[in-house]
Design an enzyme around this catalytic site. Structure first.
Site, PDB file in Angstrom:
ATOM      1  N   GLU A   9       4.821   6.578  22.866  1.00 13.57           N
ATOM      2  CA  GLU A   9       5.683   6.062  21.806  1.00 13.57           C
ATOM      3  C   GLU A   9       4.819   5.558  20.653  1.00 13.57           C
ATOM      4  O   GLU A   9       3.871   4.788  20.872  1.00 13.57           O
ATOM      5  CB  GLU A   9       6.534   4.929  22.379  1.00 13.57           C
ATOM      6  CG  GLU A   9       7.523   4.304  21.432  1.00 13.57           C
ATOM      7  CD  GLU A   9       8.266   3.167  22.094  1.00 13.57           C
ATOM      8  OE1 GLU A   9       7.838   2.005  21.936  1.00 13.57           O
ATOM      9  OE2 GLU A   9       9.269   3.442  22.787  1.00 13.57           O
ATOM     10  N   LYS A  42      19.302   5.430  29.399  1.00 15.21           N
ATOM     11  CA  LYS A  42      20.333   4.410  29.194  1.00 15.21           C
ATOM     12  C   LYS A  42      21.672   4.908  29.737  1.00 15.21           C
ATOM     13  O   LYS A  42      22.636   5.131  29.001  1.00 15.21           O
ATOM     14  CB  LYS A  42      20.420   4.050  27.717  1.00 15.21           C
ATOM     15  CG  LYS A  42      19.141   3.412  27.193  1.00 15.21           C
ATOM     16  CD  LYS A  42      19.189   3.141  25.708  1.00 15.21           C
ATOM     17  CE  LYS A  42      17.883   2.545  25.207  1.00 15.21           C
ATOM     18  NZ  LYS A  42      17.880   2.322  23.743  1.00 15.21           N
ATOM     19  N   LYS A  86       4.877   3.059  26.508  1.00 14.34           N
ATOM     20  CA  LYS A  86       5.564   2.316  25.453  1.00 14.34           C
ATOM     21  C   LYS A  86       4.693   1.152  24.976  1.00 14.34           C
ATOM     22  O   LYS A  86       3.575   0.955  25.469  1.00 14.34           O
ATOM     23  CB  LYS A  86       6.920   1.845  25.965  1.00 14.34           C
ATOM     24  CG  LYS A  86       7.819   3.010  26.407  1.00 14.34           C
ATOM     25  CD  LYS A  86       9.057   2.522  27.122  1.00 14.34           C
ATOM     26  CE  LYS A  86      10.052   1.884  26.195  1.00 14.34           C
ATOM     27  NZ  LYS A  86      10.679   2.874  25.295  1.00 14.34           N
ATOM     28  N   ARG A 111      42.927   8.001  40.161  1.00 11.21           N
ATOM     29  CA  ARG A 111      42.201   7.098  39.268  1.00 11.21           C
ATOM     30  C   ARG A 111      40.696   7.317  39.316  1.00 11.21           C
ATOM     31  O   ARG A 111      40.035   7.346  38.278  1.00 11.21           O
ATOM     32  CB  ARG A 111      42.551   5.645  39.613  1.00 11.21           C
ATOM     33  CG  ARG A 111      41.820   4.582  38.804  1.00 11.21           C
ATOM     34  CD  ARG A 111      41.708   4.894  37.334  1.00 11.21           C
ATOM     35  NE  ARG A 111      42.983   5.215  36.715  1.00 11.21           N
ATOM     36  CZ  ARG A 111      43.108   5.829  35.552  1.00 11.21           C
ATOM     37  NH1 ARG A 111      42.028   6.245  34.892  1.00 11.21           N
ATOM     38  NH2 ARG A 111      44.290   6.078  35.041  1.00 11.21           N
ATOM     39  N   ASP A 148       9.136   6.360  16.993  1.00 11.55           N
ATOM     40  CA  ASP A 148      10.148   5.354  17.320  1.00 11.55           C
ATOM     41  C   ASP A 148      10.629   4.615  16.074  1.00 11.55           C
ATOM     42  O   ASP A 148       9.834   4.029  15.330  1.00 11.55           O
ATOM     43  CB  ASP A 148       9.567   4.352  18.322  1.00 11.55           C
ATOM     44  CG  ASP A 148      10.607   3.390  18.858  1.00 11.55           C
ATOM     45  OD1 ASP A 148      11.759   3.822  19.074  1.00 11.55           O
ATOM     46  OD2 ASP A 148      10.280   2.205  19.050  1.00 11.55           O
TER      47      ASP A 148
END
Length: 281
Positions: free
Chosen positions: A194, A132, A164, A97, A215
């Protein structure tokens, strides 16, 4: 992949799953019962993670033999055998598994990445991942992206600077944010900014960014923004790009397209293990 790190990861995963022992296998199977197991693709896809199978089984029992039928990055068709394992049944099933969980996830990521590369159909643009990823699986997730023909973005907060909107808001401008990181970081670290508007793109160029991200921009905006950027600055498009619309970003002139869904929303590739003690290698 870092094989030392992989071994440590698998050790921790097995400790979590097995605990003191596999009480089902210990109760049912004789210690020396030998079997052959076959890992089979139950749908078409790109395979990734075969080293995990080999390393995992070596941790459980060094006598287990693993014979792979494919290499990472190769396509398997539904019904094809991916690998064969020979050894004690109790250890082959104890590892089943955990190995399948990782192999299926990684193959799913590789398959989705390949679909994006083919849908874009523009060899001048690289598909890449993002941060992510599932915590603890970042190395495996990002390796799987490369198996599907993609590239890796930064691995973490430590190996690349990305300025950012919140960073810019705190500093007061792109220029101030870029100057702040330039003062504190060495020359080996690249600085990405960004941007969302033409004015921000021009400011990032003037500030000396190494990479400029567009972006959540439309294909038309990406095409116009890339014309403003000198060749020595790398460009990247991200946000709002899906498998369904990625073809619209072909020939926009951007260097990279980063896709978070490659790893945060992937569907595992269906793979199973069939064991038969009557089969011979």
């Amino acid at each position: 992949m870092n094989k030392i790190k992989l071994k440590k990861m698998l050790e921790a995963f097995f400790i979590e799953d097995i605990g003191e022992r596999d009480i089902t296998s210990d109760a049912i199977f004789p210690i020396n019962e030998q079997v052959r197991g076959v890992f089979i693709a139950k749908e078409n896809g790109v395979i990734a993670g075969l080293d995990i199978m080999r390393t995992a089984y070596q941790l459980l029992d060094p006598t287990i033999e693993v014979h792979t039928k494919f290499k990472d990055g190769e396509r398997a068709k539904k019904g094809e055998a991916i690998a064969e394992v020979l050894g004690p049944v109790r250890y082959i099933l104890t590892g089943e598994r955990l190995i399948l969980n990782l192999l299926q996830r990684m193959s799913g990521i590789a398959t989705l990445t390949k679909k994006c590369v083919e849908a874009l159909n523009d060899p001048t643009i690289y598909i890449c991942d993002t941060r992510k990823t599932v915590p603890g699986l970042k190395m495996l997730d990002k390796y799987a992206v490369t198996c599907g023909g993609g590239k890796n973005h930064r691995f973490g907060l430590y190996d690349g600077i990305m300025i950012k909107d919140n960073h810019i808001a705190y500093c007061g401008s792109i220029t101030k944010a870029v100057h702040a990181v330039r003062e504190r970081c060495g020359h080996m670290v690249k600085v990405e900014v960004e941007t969302e508007t033409q004015e921000e793109v021009l400011e990032a160029i003037e500030a000396g960014a190494d990479v400029i991200m567009f972006d959540n921009r439309t294909p038309e905006e990406v095409r116009e923004f890339t014309k403003l950027v000198p060749n020595h600055i790398i460009t990247e498009a991200s946000g709002g790009i899906t498998l369904d619309n990625i073809a619209m970003y072909a020939h926009t002139g951007v260097d990279y397209i980063s896709l978070g869904f490659l790893t945060h929303s992937v569907k595992a590739l269906d793979i199973c293990l069939q064991v038969d003690k009557g089969m011979e290698s």
